[in-house]
Every structure is written in C-alpha cells, then in structure tokens.
Scaffold this active site. Sequence first.
Site, PDB file in Angstrom:
ATOM      1  N   GLY A  46       0.826  -1.206   0.000  1.00 59.68           N
ATOM      2  CA  GLY A  46       0.000   0.000   0.000  1.00 59.68           C
ATOM      3  C   GLY A  46       0.859   1.253   0.000  1.00 59.68           C
ATOM      4  O   GLY A  46       0.423   2.325   0.422  1.00 59.68           O
ATOM      5  N   ASP A  82      -1.196  -8.102  -5.906  1.00 61.25           N
ATOM      6  CA  ASP A  82      -2.529  -8.088  -5.315  1.00 61.25           C
ATOM      7  C   ASP A  82      -2.400  -8.917  -4.039  1.00 61.25           C
ATOM      8  O   ASP A  82      -2.249 -10.144  -4.108  1.00 61.25           O
ATOM      9  CB  ASP A  82      -3.519  -8.723  -6.301  1.00 61.25           C
ATOM     10  CG  ASP A  82      -4.927  -8.777  -5.747  1.00 61.25           C
ATOM     11  OD1 ASP A  82      -5.108  -8.463  -4.555  1.00 61.25           O
ATOM     12  OD2 ASP A  82      -5.844  -9.140  -6.512  1.00 61.25           O
ATOM     13  N   SER A 125      -6.229  -0.241  12.798  1.00 59.69           N
ATOM     14  CA  SER A 125      -7.086   0.947  12.881  1.00 59.69           C
ATOM     15  C   SER A 125      -7.737   1.001  14.252  1.00 59.69           C
ATOM     16  O   SER A 125      -7.982  -0.048  14.866  1.00 59.69           O
ATOM     17  CB  SER A 125      -8.188   0.852  11.827  1.00 59.69           C
ATOM     18  OG  SER A 125      -9.203   1.800  12.097  1.00 59.69           O
ATOM     19  N   TYR A 182     -14.692  -4.369   8.208  1.00 68.24           N
ATOM     20  CA  TYR A 182     -13.417  -3.656   8.379  1.00 68.24           C
ATOM     21  C   TYR A 182     -12.906  -3.832   9.809  1.00 68.24           C
ATOM     22  O   TYR A 182     -11.719  -4.131  10.030  1.00 68.24           O
ATOM     23  CB  TYR A 182     -13.644  -2.180   8.055  1.00 68.24           C
ATOM     24  CG  TYR A 182     -12.415  -1.310   8.079  1.00 68.24           C
ATOM     25  CD1 TYR A 182     -11.501  -1.317   7.027  1.00 68.24           C
ATOM     26  CD2 TYR A 182     -12.180  -0.442   9.152  1.00 68.24           C
ATOM     27  CE1 TYR A 182     -10.382  -0.487   7.040  1.00 68.24           C
ATOM     28  CE2 TYR A 182     -11.063   0.389   9.171  1.00 68.24           C
ATOM     29  CZ  TYR A 182     -10.170   0.366   8.115  1.00 68.24           C
ATOM     30  OH  TYR A 182      -9.058   1.191   8.135  1.00 68.24           O
ATOM     31  N   ALA A 209     -13.584  -6.247  11.918  1.00 72.14           N
ATOM     32  CA  ALA A 209     -13.153  -7.640  12.121  1.00 72.14           C
ATOM     33  C   ALA A 209     -11.765  -7.846  11.522  1.00 72.14           C
ATOM     34  O   ALA A 209     -10.893  -8.479  12.129  1.00 72.14           O
ATOM     35  CB  ALA A 209     -14.163  -8.603  11.483  1.00 72.14           C
ATOM     36  N   LYS A 256      -9.441  -5.566  11.010  1.00 70.08           N
ATOM     37  CA  LYS A 256      -8.415  -4.776  11.709  1.00 70.08           C
ATOM     38  C   LYS A 256      -8.150  -5.334  13.106  1.00 70.08           C
ATOM     39  O   LYS A 256      -7.021  -5.261  13.594  1.00 70.08           O
ATOM     40  CB  LYS A 256      -8.832  -3.297  11.750  1.00 70.08           C
ATOM     41  CG  LYS A 256      -8.839  -2.640  10.365  1.00 70.08           C
ATOM     42  CD  LYS A 256      -7.427  -2.574   9.788  1.00 70.08           C
ATOM     43  CE  LYS A 256      -7.352  -1.977   8.409  1.00 70.08           C
ATOM     44  NZ  LYS A 256      -5.988  -1.912   7.872  1.00 70.08           N
TER      45      LYS A 256
HETATM   46  P1  NAD Z   1      -5.456   4.315   0.620  1.00 73.12           P
HETATM   47  O1  NAD Z   1      -6.704   3.815  -0.020  1.00 73.12           O
HETATM   48  O2  NAD Z   1      -4.925   5.637   0.210  1.00 73.12           O
HETATM   49  O3  NAD Z   1      -4.300   3.243   0.468  1.00 73.12           O
HETATM   50  C1  NAD Z   1      -4.558   1.879   0.502  1.00 73.12           C
HETATM   51  C2  NAD Z   1      -3.492   1.181  -0.288  1.00 73.12           C
HETATM   52  O4  NAD Z   1      -3.800  -0.223  -0.333  1.00 73.12           O
HETATM   53  C3  NAD Z   1      -3.383   1.662  -1.736  1.00 73.12           C
HETATM   54  O5  NAD Z   1      -2.022   1.890  -2.037  1.00 73.12           O
HETATM   55  C4  NAD Z   1      -3.918   0.492  -2.553  1.00 73.12           C
HETATM   56  O6  NAD Z   1      -3.262   0.334  -3.785  1.00 73.12           O
HETATM   57  C5  NAD Z   1      -3.575  -0.680  -1.645  1.00 73.12           C
HETATM   58  N1  NAD Z   1      -4.423  -1.847  -1.943  1.00 73.12           N
HETATM   59  C6  NAD Z   1      -5.768  -1.896  -1.971  1.00 73.12           C
HETATM   60  N2  NAD Z   1      -6.164  -3.132  -2.353  1.00 73.12           N
HETATM   61  C7  NAD Z   1      -5.037  -3.866  -2.567  1.00 73.12           C
HETATM   62  C8  NAD Z   1      -4.791  -5.195  -2.968  1.00 73.12           C
HETATM   63  N3  NAD Z   1      -5.768  -6.060  -3.227  1.00 73.12           N
HETATM   64  N4  NAD Z   1      -3.502  -5.594  -3.074  1.00 73.12           N
HETATM   65  C9  NAD Z   1      -2.493  -4.745  -2.815  1.00 73.12           C
HETATM   66  N5  NAD Z   1      -2.671  -3.461  -2.435  1.00 73.12           N
HETATM   67  C10 NAD Z   1      -3.941  -3.028  -2.310  1.00 73.12           C
HETATM   68  O7  NAD Z   1      -5.740   4.269   2.194  1.00 73.12           O
HETATM   69  P2  NAD Z   1      -4.981   4.953   3.424  1.00 73.12           P
HETATM   70  O8  NAD Z   1      -5.938   5.901   4.022  1.00 73.12           O
HETATM   71  O9  NAD Z   1      -3.637   5.401   3.047  1.00 73.12           O
HETATM   72  O10 NAD Z   1      -4.877   3.693   4.407  1.00 73.12           O
HETATM   73  C11 NAD Z   1      -3.710   2.899   4.501  1.00 73.12           C
HETATM   74  C12 NAD Z   1      -3.922   1.871   5.593  1.00 73.12           C
HETATM   75  O11 NAD Z   1      -4.193   2.546   6.835  1.00 73.12           O
HETATM   76  C13 NAD Z   1      -5.102   0.951   5.339  1.00 73.12           C
HETATM   77  O12 NAD Z   1      -4.778  -0.344   5.774  1.00 73.12           O
HETATM   78  C14 NAD Z   1      -6.195   1.554   6.198  1.00 73.12           C
HETATM   79  O13 NAD Z   1      -7.132   0.580   6.591  1.00 73.12           O
HETATM   80  C15 NAD Z   1      -5.392   2.066   7.375  1.00 73.12           C
HETATM   81  N6  NAD Z   1      -6.047   3.145   8.116  1.00 73.12           N
HETATM   82  C16 NAD Z   1      -6.387   4.315   7.504  1.00 73.12           C
HETATM   83  C17 NAD Z   1      -6.967   5.319   8.262  1.00 73.12           C
HETATM   84  C18 NAD Z   1      -7.329   6.649   7.670  1.00 73.12           C
HETATM   85  O14 NAD Z   1      -7.864   7.492   8.402  1.00 73.12           O
HETATM   86  N7  NAD Z   1      -7.050   6.909   6.405  1.00 73.12           N
HETATM   87  C19 NAD Z   1      -7.226   5.120   9.612  1.00 73.12           C
HETATM   88  C20 NAD Z   1      -6.867   3.911  10.189  1.00 73.12           C
HETATM   89  C21 NAD Z   1      -6.270   2.940   9.429  1.00 73.12           C
END
Ligand code: NAD
Length: 255
Positions: A20, A71, A150, A163, A165, A167
Amino acid sequence: MTGEDSPRARVKGRRALVTGGSGGIGTAIVEGLASEGADVAVQWYRNRAEADRMVEVVRKFDQEGIAVQADVLDSKSVIAMRDTLHEEFGKVDTLINCAGINRDSIFHRMTDAQWDEVINVNLSGVFHCCRAFVEEITASGHGRIVNISSLVGEMGNIGQVNYAASKSGMIGFAKALARELAAKRTTVNVVAPGFIDTPMVRKIPDGVKDKILNQIPMGRFGTPHEVAMSVIYLVSPEADYVTGAVLNVNGGMYL
Ligand code: NAD
C-alpha cells in the site's frame, strides 16, 4: 541531505517493503523510511504512477527504491512479488503491511462480496505477505514487521463490521506472530491510526466528519506523517525490546 548523512538516520541500512506504499498513509511511511536511511520497495496494486513517484522520492534521499506490483489477496501474486524483489532489489528485513480497503455497509445489508473482499485484502493479505517474507526477515537477525490496523479494530464503528473484524484480526495476528518470532530477534507490532487526513477520510460526508471531530479529544484529524513517525520508531533500534504492542495514533479518541 541524504538518508545516510541525516543526523536522524534512525533506520539506516534497512531494506523495507511497504505494501500500500502508493496510498495516503503508505506514501508517508515510504518517505519517512527513506528519509531515515532505509532502502524501500513500494508495492502498488492499481496506481503504478504514484508508486513510481514514490520511488523518485526514495532516490532523492540517495536510497535504493523500486516499485513492485502485487494483489495481496492472492498468495501467488505475493510470491511473484517476492521473486521480483529477489531479482531486482534483494531480500528485505522489514515489512510494513499498509495495504487496506473498506467496503462499508450497515450490517444487515452487508453482502458476501463486501465481507470477503475486506477480510481477504486486509487480513489474508497480511498473512500472505508475512508468510512469503518471514524467512528472510528472521534470517536478518533484526527483523521488523508492522501492521497498520485501525482504531476501528479496537472500538468498532457503525457500518464497518467487516473492516473492524479485519483490523482486530491484524492485532491478534501480530500478537501471535510476535511470540513466535521473538526468539529470532524479530519484532511484530501494530500501529492503530485513528482518523487520518487522507482520501479515505475526505470521502466521509461533512456532517459525519463534524460528529467524528467532536469525539476526538485533540479536536483534529491526524496526519499521515504522524502515523509514519510511529512506524519509524517501531522499526528503529530504539524499539528493539518492543514486540506485540499496539501503538495508538488517534488524538485520544480511543485509550
Ligand atoms: P489508501 O486507499 O490511500 O491506500 C490503501 C493502499 O492499499 C493503496 O495503495 C492500494 O493500492 C492498496 N491496496 C488496496 N487493495 C489492494 C490489494 N488487493 N492488493 C495490494 N494493495 C492493495 O488508504 P490509506 O488511508 O492510506 O490507508 C492505509 C492503511 O491505513 C489501510 O490499511 C487503512 O485501513 C489504514 N487506516 C487508515 C486510516 C485513515 O484514516 N485513512 C485510519 C486507520 C487505518
């Protein structure tokens, strides 16, 4: 200033894979690691251009960078990513599991597809990546795994049973693996961000956003940089004795 020369080269010499790494939080983690002296592989799924941009950022710090497609819900794709990294980048000693998705729905309307996709990417994805890289990570003698969970995995949230579950699962997963890998001097920890100013959070309707802000004692959303700095700490030698921990980065929303 290069990562090597930085007075704050806290993760100098490390070779990290960030899943990611082209997302909102992932890009901050990639930049943070490189700025502190790590070489970084940036996994991308659909957004190659952003991963390529992050590789340029890594190289600006005079660190080695590579973009690699996978993926994470498909274990074969993860193995293929590992093979590519071995050929073009080398072995890693640090894995940051940051790939994640949400497919929100009120529970009684949640479809099999919404459930399966979120569990398969967020939780099985972590399993696939850890299993594929655990051998080289432990062989390094100073391995690091950090799962980006999260606060929703700790306190729940309406419309996010799938989500939450996934996390929570990442936390139990990390604690069990931390016990298994401790003797191999590899730590496994969790960073649990609260609401972070990213596209994922910007999608939330304004009225709902205000209600969330009212529940955050610090009265603001966090920044991707603040999450990245927690990851840097857990990867650094300063956290050698920290394993199985959950580091909350949430402005006091869940304590
Ligand atoms: P984002 O959507 O910007 O990034 C998610 C990343 O996951 C992307 O780079 C995407 O390409 C990748 N991804 C999605 N499906 C995929 C797959 N099948 N295979 C490989 N890669 C895949 O989201 P973000 O806000 O940067 O979140 C990043 C992480 O932090 C996530 O795990 C999210 O659950 C967690 N998170 C985010 C927040 C928030 O407030 N944004 C809060 C708590 C936790």
